[in-house]
Write a protein that holds these residues in place. Structure first.
Motif, mmCIF file in Angstrom:
data_model
loop_
_atom_site.group_PDB
_atom_site.id
_atom_site.type_symbol
_atom_site.label_atom_id
_atom_site.label_comp_id
_atom_site.label_asym_id
_atom_site.label_seq_id
_atom_site.Cartn_x
_atom_site.Cartn_y
_atom_site.Cartn_z
ATOM 1 N N GLY A 1 0.805 -1.226 0.000
ATOM 2 C CA GLY A 1 0.000 0.000 0.000
ATOM 3 C C GLY A 1 0.825 1.257 0.000
ATOM 4 O O GLY A 1 0.293 2.358 -0.035
ATOM 5 N N THR A 2 2.170 1.084 0.037
ATOM 6 C CA THR A 2 3.104 2.214 0.138
ATOM 7 C C THR A 2 2.623 3.226 1.176
ATOM 8 O O THR A 2 2.381 4.387 0.876
ATOM 9 C CB THR A 2 3.315 2.892 -1.235
ATOM 10 O OG1 THR A 2 2.054 3.378 -1.708
ATOM 11 C CG2 THR A 2 3.928 1.945 -2.230
ATOM 12 N N GLU A 3 2.497 2.758 2.399
ATOM 13 C CA GLU A 3 2.064 3.621 3.490
ATOM 14 C C GLU A 3 2.649 3.125 4.794
ATOM 15 O O GLU A 3 3.026 1.951 4.930
ATOM 16 C CB GLU A 3 0.534 3.641 3.585
ATOM 17 C CG GLU A 3 -0.085 2.286 3.817
ATOM 18 C CD GLU A 3 -1.609 2.316 3.759
ATOM 19 O OE1 GLU A 3 -2.154 3.406 3.543
ATOM 20 O OE2 GLU A 3 -2.223 1.263 3.938
ATOM 21 N N LEU A 4 2.744 4.034 5.752
ATOM 22 C CA LEU A 4 3.181 3.661 7.092
ATOM 23 C C LEU A 4 2.028 2.994 7.819
ATOM 24 O O LEU A 4 0.879 3.425 7.705
ATOM 25 C CB LEU A 4 3.636 4.896 7.866
ATOM 26 C CG LEU A 4 4.940 5.554 7.387
ATOM 27 C CD1 LEU A 4 5.125 6.894 8.081
ATOM 28 C CD2 LEU A 4 6.133 4.652 7.666
ATOM 29 N N VAL A 5 2.330 1.965 8.593
ATOM 30 C CA VAL A 5 1.288 1.284 9.361
ATOM 31 C C VAL A 5 1.799 0.990 10.758
ATOM 32 O O VAL A 5 2.992 0.758 10.962
ATOM 33 C CB VAL A 5 0.828 -0.043 8.691
ATOM 34 C CG1 VAL A 5 0.252 0.215 7.314
ATOM 35 C CG2 VAL A 5 1.960 -1.059 8.616
ATOM 36 N N ASP B 1 0.119 -8.023 14.795
ATOM 37 C CA ASP B 1 0.036 -8.318 13.352
ATOM 38 C C ASP B 1 -1.267 -7.882 12.693
ATOM 39 O O ASP B 1 -1.505 -8.184 11.528
ATOM 40 C CB ASP B 1 0.265 -9.815 13.080
ATOM 41 C CG ASP B 1 1.682 -10.236 13.410
ATOM 42 O OD1 ASP B 1 2.597 -9.411 13.226
ATOM 43 O OD2 ASP B 1 1.877 -11.384 13.848
ATOM 44 N N VAL B 2 -2.136 -7.176 13.420
ATOM 45 C CA VAL B 2 -3.374 -6.652 12.830
ATOM 46 C C VAL B 2 -3.220 -5.139 12.678
ATOM 47 O O VAL B 2 -2.833 -4.453 13.636
ATOM 48 C CB VAL B 2 -4.595 -6.973 13.716
ATOM 49 C CG1 VAL B 2 -5.863 -6.338 13.129
ATOM 50 C CG2 VAL B 2 -4.770 -8.479 13.850
ATOM 51 N N ILE B 3 -3.520 -4.603 11.485
ATOM 52 C CA ILE B 3 -3.335 -3.172 11.240
ATOM 53 C C ILE B 3 -4.207 -2.353 12.192
ATOM 54 O O ILE B 3 -5.404 -2.555 12.312
ATOM 55 C CB ILE B 3 -3.653 -2.821 9.777
ATOM 56 C CG1 ILE B 3 -2.603 -3.455 8.845
ATOM 57 C CG2 ILE B 3 -3.656 -1.309 9.577
ATOM 58 C CD1 ILE B 3 -2.835 -3.164 7.383
ATOM 59 N N TYR B 4 -3.561 -1.413 12.856
ATOM 60 C CA TYR B 4 -4.169 -0.590 13.900
ATOM 61 C C TYR B 4 -4.292 0.865 13.464
ATOM 62 O O TYR B 4 -5.214 1.570 13.839
ATOM 63 C CB TYR B 4 -3.263 -0.704 15.127
ATOM 64 C CG TYR B 4 -3.682 0.037 16.370
ATOM 65 C CD1 TYR B 4 -4.611 -0.518 17.247
ATOM 66 C CD2 TYR B 4 -3.116 1.264 16.709
ATOM 67 C CE1 TYR B 4 -4.970 0.139 18.414
ATOM 68 C CE2 TYR B 4 -3.458 1.922 17.872
ATOM 69 C CZ TYR B 4 -4.389 1.364 18.724
ATOM 70 O OH TYR B 4 -4.742 1.993 19.874
ATOM 71 N N TRP B 5 -3.331 1.310 12.627
ATOM 72 C CA TRP B 5 -3.273 2.707 12.173
ATOM 73 C C TRP B 5 -2.524 2.761 10.851
ATOM 74 O O TRP B 5 -1.566 2.000 10.642
ATOM 75 C CB TRP B 5 -2.548 3.544 13.222
ATOM 76 C CG TRP B 5 -2.303 4.987 12.865
ATOM 77 C CD1 TRP B 5 -3.083 6.055 13.155
ATOM 78 C CD2 TRP B 5 -1.163 5.510 12.145
ATOM 79 N NE1 TRP B 5 -2.515 7.217 12.676
ATOM 80 C CE2 TRP B 5 -1.336 6.909 12.051
ATOM 81 C CE3 TRP B 5 -0.038 4.931 11.588
ATOM 82 C CZ2 TRP B 5 -0.410 7.734 11.421
ATOM 83 C CZ3 TRP B 5 0.882 5.757 10.943
ATOM 84 C CH2 TRP B 5 0.698 7.135 10.868
ATOM 85 N N THR B 6 -2.963 3.614 9.929
ATOM 86 C CA THR B 6 -2.271 3.760 8.645
ATOM 87 C C THR B 6 -2.155 5.241 8.311
ATOM 88 O O THR B 6 -2.979 6.063 8.732
ATOM 89 C CB THR B 6 -3.031 3.073 7.495
ATOM 90 O OG1 THR B 6 -4.317 3.694 7.343
ATOM 91 C CG2 THR B 6 -3.215 1.594 7.768
#
Length: 618
Positions: free
Chosen positions: A98-102, A107-112
């Protein structure tokens, strides 16, 4: 190279495969600790600390993947604030897809976030794909620190720029909000979009015994996640007396909030729906049929933000005396600082205030819908239990009265700029805003000054909305500041219009010019007030024009007063001015009273008659 410590196995960093290697260890200015083979012509490092980040991200470090070795570069949070083991709940990564900071939690996305407030480099090629930031655009750092910066992933899931204290992620993400980069937590159907975790002080009434889990690998965030997924859980409390600050108490039953309760704070799952729905109904009960969009705590945008009481308490240091800016009719005003570093002023409705829900609603409806450089800007509000608060941009120079009546000095150029700014703000309210607004309480104390001494009209609790074709209105309750600022027709007959504000502006203009309060003694050392003594610091013609315009604004009869567009034209041009008539209230009180009595005889008993008006001045 290896690290040894008492009672544990050594940690090996690097082992040379050659007995002839001439290895040098260097700590570079960037903070990178490197091993180099001086016998090798290659510029490649044998080993570098930047390849093994912990919880801190420095300029020159990489977040991403080295496809040649399969190594991932990412930050890992501590387990707790005092346990530096890399077993925390959060990782800070560069998502190459996604070319983004996460930020991930277990291991579950919390913030992007696709965009950050720094210059950054994204390299994507066959060998590696990574993100790297630079400090050249770190505009938020102090001037002497702009060539340095570092980010830290903390145990609560927030990333903090340690040179500016600016944060993202972490406590902003409370379970239900998807703005500001937050991801909504997964959970059972019992958790609605209105549910979120809030930090509160208070007391529990247990219907089911609490559960205490001393698991040494359980972070506070893990505990919140467990509680979120359990429909019977109402909140969690970190075990503060645990040596590692790990583990939690899980609560079941009901919770009663107490802002001034004990010092223990709990993470409570609250239903924001009740307060926000109530606020939404409150804001849409005006005649404009115009609605405001509400935002959850901490989200970015141009709409109204709804803050939690806990956020405001943290910002104002629990409404400490050191943070108190002053006391108004609405209640006390406190200075605060939001997590992103913005300074705010918080007006907290006091229970003993003469104002109430109507004035609170007025401020919300009007300020949230008005946008002008000479009006104070509303940042948001808080309605939680008995608490009702308005959050404004902070004005470092406070109010105008502290300058014109105090020890602060203002030269004539700045005084005239302030006069013109107030006039422009009033003209916007009367003619060019989305709503036609009569302020009804214009005075020096309600003019705030920003860092450049630009004036901002504030305090719209007494303001009234006019329909476009309405010229004036009547009231049986006289509100506002009585001492000299109110027009005769408002005081005597309860009639107010744009000309009422013009009268107040005229009084204010004369105060700014003379530096004397309208209700004070117009004498200096026992002698009559002489404006000649004031013209030494200003343009005499401009000062006399301001006095002339001020006298025109305070004409007894509303029809004789100019409108604000004419006021601005008279102030900024050299056109010939009409002569003012008899100044208001100097000898005309009996005349006004006679007119009022005459009008009463014509139309019978009226709610506009002075004897039926209720004075509610402040």
């Amino acid at each position: 190279m290896k690290l040894t410590y008492s009672g544990g196995d050594p940690v090996e960093f690097y082992s040379s495969q050659s007995s002839t290697a001439n290895i040098t260890a260097i700590l570079e200015d960037s903070g990178n600790f490197v091993l180099k083979d001086e016998n090798s012509s290659s510029q490649q490092f044998l080993w570098q600390s930047f390849d093994f980040p912990t919880d801190t991200f420095l300029p020159g470090m990489k977040l991403g993947i080295d496809r040649r070795t399969g190594q991932n570069w990412s930050l890992v949070s501590w387990l707790s604030d005092i346990v530096p083991t890399p077993a925390g709940a959060f990782t800070f990564e560069w998502d190459t897809n996604g070319t983004e900071l996460v930020i991930k939690r277990r291991d579950v996305i919390y913030w992007t976030r696709k965009e950050v407030d720094f210059s950054f480099i994204n390299v994507s090629k066959a060998e590696e794909d990574y993100f790297m930031f630079t400090v050249s655009a770190n505009q938020y750092a102090p001037q002497d620190q702009r060539n340095f910066s570092m980010w830290q992933l903390r145990s609560d899931g927030s990333v903090v720029d340690l040179t500016t204290s600016r944060t993202f992620g972490g406590p902003e993400c409370k379970g239900n909000n998807t703005d500001a980069g937050c991801e909504r937590w997964s959970g059972p159907t019992c958790r609605s979009n209105w549910n979120s975790f809030e930090l509160r002080s208070g007391y529990f009434f247990e219907t089911v015994p609490r559960k205490v889990d001393y698991n040494s690998s359980l972070s506070t965030s893990d505990c919140k996640d467990i509680c979120w997924k359990n429909c019977t859980c109402v909140g969690v409390t970190p075990i503060a007396n645990n040596a590692n600050n790990t583990g939690c108490v899980f609560w079941y039953g009901s919770f009663t909030q107490g802002l001034t309760g004990n010092n223990i704070q709990h993470y409570i799952i609250v239903d924001q729906g009740s307060s926000e729905k109530y606020l939404f109904e409150l804001l849409t009960m005006d005649a404009t049929n115009d609605t405001l969009e509400l935002e959850n705590d901490g989200n970015k945008g141009h709409n109204l933000k709804v803050f939690s009481a806990a956020t405001i308490m943290a910002a104002t240091n629990s409404f400490s005396a050191e943070n108190k800016l002053g006391q108004g009719g609405f209640g006390p005003v406190y200075k605060g600082t939001l997590p992103d570093g913005r300074e705010i002023a918080v007006k907290r409705l006091s229970k003993s205030s003469g104002q109430g829900l109507v004035e609170f609603k007025n401020e919300l409806i009007l300020i949230a819908k008005l946008q002008h450089m000479n009006l104070v800007r509303l940042v948001g509000c808080c309605i939680q239990g008995e608490e009702k608060m308005l959050v404004y941009e902070y004005m470092p120079n406070k109010s105008l009265d502290s300058f014109i009546f105090g020890k602060e000095l203002l030269d004539w150029k700045k005084r005239f700029e302030i006069i013109e700014g107030i006039a422009q703000g009033l003209l916007y309210l009367h003619k060019y805003s989305r709503l036609r607004i009569i302020h009804r309480d214009l005075k020096a104390g309600n003019i705030l000054l920003d860092e450049n001494l630009n004036p901002k009209i504030s305090d719209f609790g007494m303001a009234r909305i006019f329909k476009i074709n309405d010229l004036q209105a009547n009231t049986n309750q006289i509100v506002g500041t009585r001492a000299g600022y109110m027009s005769p027709e408002y005081v005597m007959e309860g009639i107010f219009s744009v000309k009422s504000d013009v009268f107040s502006f005229g009084v204010l203009l004369l105060e700014i010019v003379s530096g004397r309060k309208i209700h004070g003694h117009l004498q200096i050392d026992g002698r009559p007030l002489n404006l000649v003594g004031y013209v030494k610091f200003c343009s005499k013609d401009q000062l006399l024009r301001c006095i002339h315009v001020g006298l025109l604004c305070v004409e007894d009869n509303a029809v004789d007063r100019p409108i604000m567009s004419d006021v601005i034209s008279m102030l900024t041009s050299e056109a010939q001015l009409t002569l003012p008539k008899q100044p208001a209230f100097s000898s005309a009180r009996s005349i006004v009273e006679e007119k009022s009595l005459s009008k009463r005889a014509e139309i019978g008993t009226s709610i506009n008659y002075v004897s039926l008006s209720t004075m509610d001045a402040r």
